[in-house]
Design a protein around this motif. Structure first.
Motif, PDB file in Angstrom:
ATOM      1  N   ARG A 174      35.777  44.989  42.473  1.00  0.00           N
ATOM      2  CA  ARG A 174      37.135  45.165  42.959  1.00  0.00           C
ATOM      3  C   ARG A 174      38.085  44.218  42.233  1.00  0.00           C
ATOM      4  NH1 ARG A 174      35.476  43.777  48.942  1.00  0.00           N
ATOM      5  NH2 ARG A 174      34.437  42.208  47.652  1.00  0.00           N
ATOM      6  N   SER A 175      39.335  44.563  42.310  1.00  0.00           N
ATOM      7  CA  SER A 175      40.337  43.690  41.693  1.00  0.00           C
ATOM      8  C   SER A 175      40.361  42.319  42.358  1.00  0.00           C
ATOM      9  CB  SER A 175      41.722  44.339  41.781  1.00  0.00           C
ATOM     10  OG  SER A 175      42.098  44.546  43.141  1.00  0.00           O
ATOM     11  N   PHE A 211      46.559  42.073  39.397  1.00  0.00           N
ATOM     12  CA  PHE A 211      45.305  42.833  39.426  1.00  0.00           C
ATOM     13  C   PHE A 211      45.403  43.869  40.545  1.00  0.00           C
ATOM     14  CE2 PHE A 211      42.561  40.254  36.648  1.00  0.00           C
ATOM     15  CZ  PHE A 211      43.339  39.116  36.520  1.00  0.00           C
ATOM     16  N   ASP A 213      43.490  47.650  42.089  1.00  0.00           N
ATOM     17  CA  ASP A 213      42.394  48.612  42.008  1.00  0.00           C
ATOM     18  C   ASP A 213      42.919  49.939  41.466  1.00  0.00           C
ATOM     19  OD1 ASP A 213      40.339  46.970  43.047  1.00  0.00           O
ATOM     20  OD2 ASP A 213      41.058  47.306  45.087  1.00  0.00           O
ATOM     21  N   VAL A 218      40.109  48.657  37.000  1.00  0.00           N
ATOM     22  CA  VAL A 218      41.073  47.695  37.524  1.00  0.00           C
ATOM     23  C   VAL A 218      42.288  47.674  36.615  1.00  0.00           C
ATOM     24  CG1 VAL A 218      41.494  45.271  38.083  1.00  0.00           C
ATOM     25  CG2 VAL A 218      39.262  46.283  38.567  1.00  0.00           C
ATOM     26  N   VAL A 220      45.075  45.624  35.126  1.00  0.00           N
ATOM     27  CA  VAL A 220      45.372  44.205  34.876  1.00  0.00           C
ATOM     28  C   VAL A 220      46.664  44.125  34.067  1.00  0.00           C
ATOM     29  CG1 VAL A 220      44.555  42.028  33.916  1.00  0.00           C
ATOM     30  CG2 VAL A 220      42.918  43.665  34.863  1.00  0.00           C
ATOM     31  N   ARG A 224      44.858  49.465  32.191  1.00  0.00           N
ATOM     32  CA  ARG A 224      43.692  49.847  32.977  1.00  0.00           C
ATOM     33  C   ARG A 224      42.419  49.506  32.211  1.00  0.00           C
ATOM     34  NH1 ARG A 224      40.580  54.445  33.239  1.00  0.00           N
ATOM     35  NH2 ARG A 224      39.583  54.884  35.268  1.00  0.00           N
TER      36      ARG A 224
END
Length: 287
Positions: A174-175, A211, A213, A218, A220, A224
């Motif tokens: 997960r993020s 960050f 999801d 993820v 960022v 992606r």
């Protein structure tokens, strides 16, 4: 009731005293005294300070009552203030591993601040040393510009540090896992970081990097990325490794979800990804 007798002339006679009026004002044969015994016959002795007259003598004046009330209120306020200052609701309900992590971050921050203070004091001494002050000022300004360029992501950086590899297990990463790792590294003194995905694209991590999801990966900083993820970080390797492996840290969290975090110490870490400068719309530099 007082009984009245009528005479032949219709005028009332003197009323006959009832039983209650007869005994009024006369001491009963057996009278209870304050001590709990009985007084047989005769009137009670004169008061010795325990009767109504004694109470009136010891009664507090209104001013004294107000002073006592104010003192009680002041003491209650002080107790509440001390308890509110000495108790942090957030820390009182925190887990033991969270408290350990907070303490470790504070100790690392204290060490960095002490080192920074020593460096600033040395710079001040050089800047005020006389003829060499101007050259020292130029060198200091150039050094600060390079540091700000690295912190802002506008310049590449190189130095000792760590390489982290995040491998998902039964659950996808997960993020929040990556964000926790970044925050723990920053708390341990990380100076420059970048993250890359499985396709090799890298993103420089700066103060404004976010960050989120995304489907199968993820997001960022607007890019992606998909796993496995790799984070390169420059800083004190031993301090950062300790911060990552504390109870309840990111390594324990990812391991609890079936994933793996591989931490490797490197003598030379190259952080080459650059952050795009923000396009200013309203702010202008002041010359």
């Amino acid at each position: 009731m007082t009984q009245r007798r009528q005479t032949g002339t219709g005028w009332p006679q003197e009323p006959e005293p009832s039983s209650s009026s007869v005994t009024e004002g006369v001491a009963s044969p057996v009278d209870v005294v304050p001590g709990g015994g009985a007084d047989v016959g005769g009137p009670r002795p004169a008061g010795d300070g325990t009767g109504a007259r004694g109470v009136s003598r010891t009664a507090m004046s209104p001013a004294a009552l107000i002073i006592v009330a104010l003192l009680v209120l002041l003491g209650f306020t002080l107790v509440v203030q001390v308890r509110s200052n000495s108790t942090d609701p957030a820390l009182s309900v925190a887990r033991q591993e969270d408290l350990v992590r907070i303490l470790s971050d504070l100790e690392a921050r204290e060490d960095r601040l002490r080192l920074e203070i020593a460096e600033l004091e040395e710079s001040q001494r050089q800047l005020t040393s006389g003829a060499e002050g101007r050259a020292a000022a130029l060198a200091e300004a150039s050094r600060r510009a390079d540091e700000l360029g690295v912190l802002g992501g506008g310049l590449p950086a190189q130095g000792p540090g760590l390489r982290l590899r995040f491998v998902a297990g039964g659950k996808p990463l997960r993020s929040s896992d990556l964000l926790d790792a970044v925050q723990e590294l920053r708390g341990a003194g990380a100076e420059a970081m970048q993250i890359s995905g499985g396709d090799g694209r890298a993103v420089r991590i700066v103060a404004g990097t976010y960050f989120l999801d995304a489907d199968g990966g993820v997001d960022v900083g607007g890019l992606r990325l998909t796993g496995p993820y790799e984070v390169l970080v420059i800083g004190d390797a031993s301090t950062m490794r300790t911060a990552l492996n504390i109870p309840g840290g990111v390594v324990a969290s990812v391991s609890g979800d079936g994933g793996t975090v591989i931490v490797e110490e490197l003598d030379v870490v190259d952080v080459s990804a650059l952050s795009e400068p923000m396009q200013l719309r309203y702010a202008r530099p002041v010359s």
